[in-house]
Design a protein around this motif. Structure first.
Motif, PDB file in Angstrom:
ATOM      1  N   ILE A 280     -18.733 -41.481 -26.105  1.00  0.00           N
ATOM      2  CA  ILE A 280     -18.827 -40.322 -25.216  1.00  0.00           C
ATOM      3  C   ILE A 280     -17.883 -39.238 -25.719  1.00  0.00           C
ATOM      4  O   ILE A 280     -16.707 -39.498 -25.986  1.00  0.00           O
ATOM      5  CB  ILE A 280     -18.464 -40.722 -23.774  1.00  0.00           C
ATOM      6  N   SER A 281     -18.401 -38.051 -25.807  1.00  0.00           N
ATOM      7  CA  SER A 281     -17.584 -36.940 -26.280  1.00  0.00           C
ATOM      8  C   SER A 281     -16.666 -36.455 -25.157  1.00  0.00           C
ATOM      9  O   SER A 281     -17.118 -36.166 -24.052  1.00  0.00           O
ATOM     10  CB  SER A 281     -18.489 -35.796 -26.738  1.00  0.00           C
ATOM     11  N   THR A 282     -15.395 -36.373 -25.435  1.00  0.00           N
ATOM     12  CA  THR A 282     -14.424 -35.900 -24.442  1.00  0.00           C
ATOM     13  C   THR A 282     -13.918 -34.498 -24.781  1.00  0.00           C
ATOM     14  O   THR A 282     -12.905 -34.067 -24.247  1.00  0.00           O
ATOM     15  CB  THR A 282     -13.235 -36.872 -24.361  1.00  0.00           C
ATOM     16  N   ALA A 283     -14.634 -33.802 -25.606  1.00  0.00           N
ATOM     17  CA  ALA A 283     -14.199 -32.468 -26.021  1.00  0.00           C
ATOM     18  C   ALA A 283     -14.207 -31.474 -24.865  1.00  0.00           C
ATOM     19  O   ALA A 283     -13.359 -30.587 -24.789  1.00  0.00           O
ATOM     20  CB  ALA A 283     -15.085 -31.959 -27.151  1.00  0.00           C
ATOM     21  N   SER A 284     -15.141 -31.596 -23.943  1.00  0.00           N
ATOM     22  CA  SER A 284     -15.215 -30.631 -22.838  1.00  0.00           C
ATOM     23  C   SER A 284     -14.421 -31.082 -21.612  1.00  0.00           C
ATOM     24  O   SER A 284     -14.385 -30.368 -20.605  1.00  0.00           O
ATOM     25  CB  SER A 284     -16.673 -30.390 -22.451  1.00  0.00           C
TER      26      SER A 284
ATOM     27  N   ILE B 138     -13.326 -28.927 -18.014  1.00  0.00           N
ATOM     28  CA  ILE B 138     -13.752 -29.331 -16.670  1.00  0.00           C
ATOM     29  C   ILE B 138     -12.539 -29.486 -15.752  1.00  0.00           C
ATOM     30  O   ILE B 138     -12.550 -29.044 -14.602  1.00  0.00           O
ATOM     31  CB  ILE B 138     -14.565 -30.640 -16.743  1.00  0.00           C
ATOM     32  N   VAL B 139     -11.470 -30.076 -16.256  1.00  0.00           N
ATOM     33  CA  VAL B 139     -10.260 -30.272 -15.455  1.00  0.00           C
ATOM     34  C   VAL B 139      -9.663 -28.931 -15.041  1.00  0.00           C
ATOM     35  O   VAL B 139      -9.318 -28.725 -13.867  1.00  0.00           O
ATOM     36  CB  VAL B 139      -9.227 -31.121 -16.237  1.00  0.00           C
TER      37      VAL B 139
END
Length: 160
Positions: A15-19, A23-24
């Protein structure tokens, strides 16, 4: 030998956590904008009475609040147990109500002054004499639009 090798693993990609930081921060800004800070801290006991015919005020920014009740246990050593009036964050005398109304009117725009409402948040155990004195001072200040703040419910619950 074949030129092309078959990929036998074929697992799902990570899963890509780049974005995730975007979002936070978006949620952080949303809650910072939407959250309303409390204007005053109550220094009086304020258990509101019940009423069965309740209407909600539309514009709360045009409401001036006057609290009345016994001092909360934290302030009873200093101010006693007799019912008192609180304007904004401070205890006040009955005679200070007129000045409070004038200051609130001056802080609003001139065209909104005629729409100002005075809301009385009075503890259900407060003596009616104090409420009557507050109303007399409001008449002197020509603040004739008065709202009694209550909780919605059966009025017979006030007798308990």
């Amino acid at each position: 030998m074949s030129k092309f090798k078959k990929n036998k693993g074929g697992g799902t990609p990570g899963i890509s956590t780049a974005s995730l930081p975007d979002i936070v921060f978006m949620l952080l800004f949303f809650f910072m904008v939407v959250t309303v800070m409390r204007d005053t801290s109550l220094k009086v006991k304020n258990i509101l009475p019940f009423a069965d015919q309740v209407e909600k005020l539309e514009k709360k920014d045009l409401v001036m609040y006057i609290y009345a009740g016994k001092p909360s246990p934290r302030y009873q050593d200093q101010y006693g147990t007799e019912a008192r009036v609180q304007l904004n964050d401070n205890y006040a005398k009955i005679s200070d109500i007129q000045q409070f109304i004038y200051q609130e009117r001056q802080s609003k725009r001139e065209e909104l002054v005629k729409y100002l409402i005075t809301a009385l948040k009075v503890d259900k155990e407060t003596n009616m004499g104090l409420v009557s004195d507050i109303k007399q001072e409001l008449r002197k200040a020509e603040a004739l639009k008065i709202n009694y703040t209550t909780k919605q419910g059966d009025a017979s619950l006030n007798l308990e």
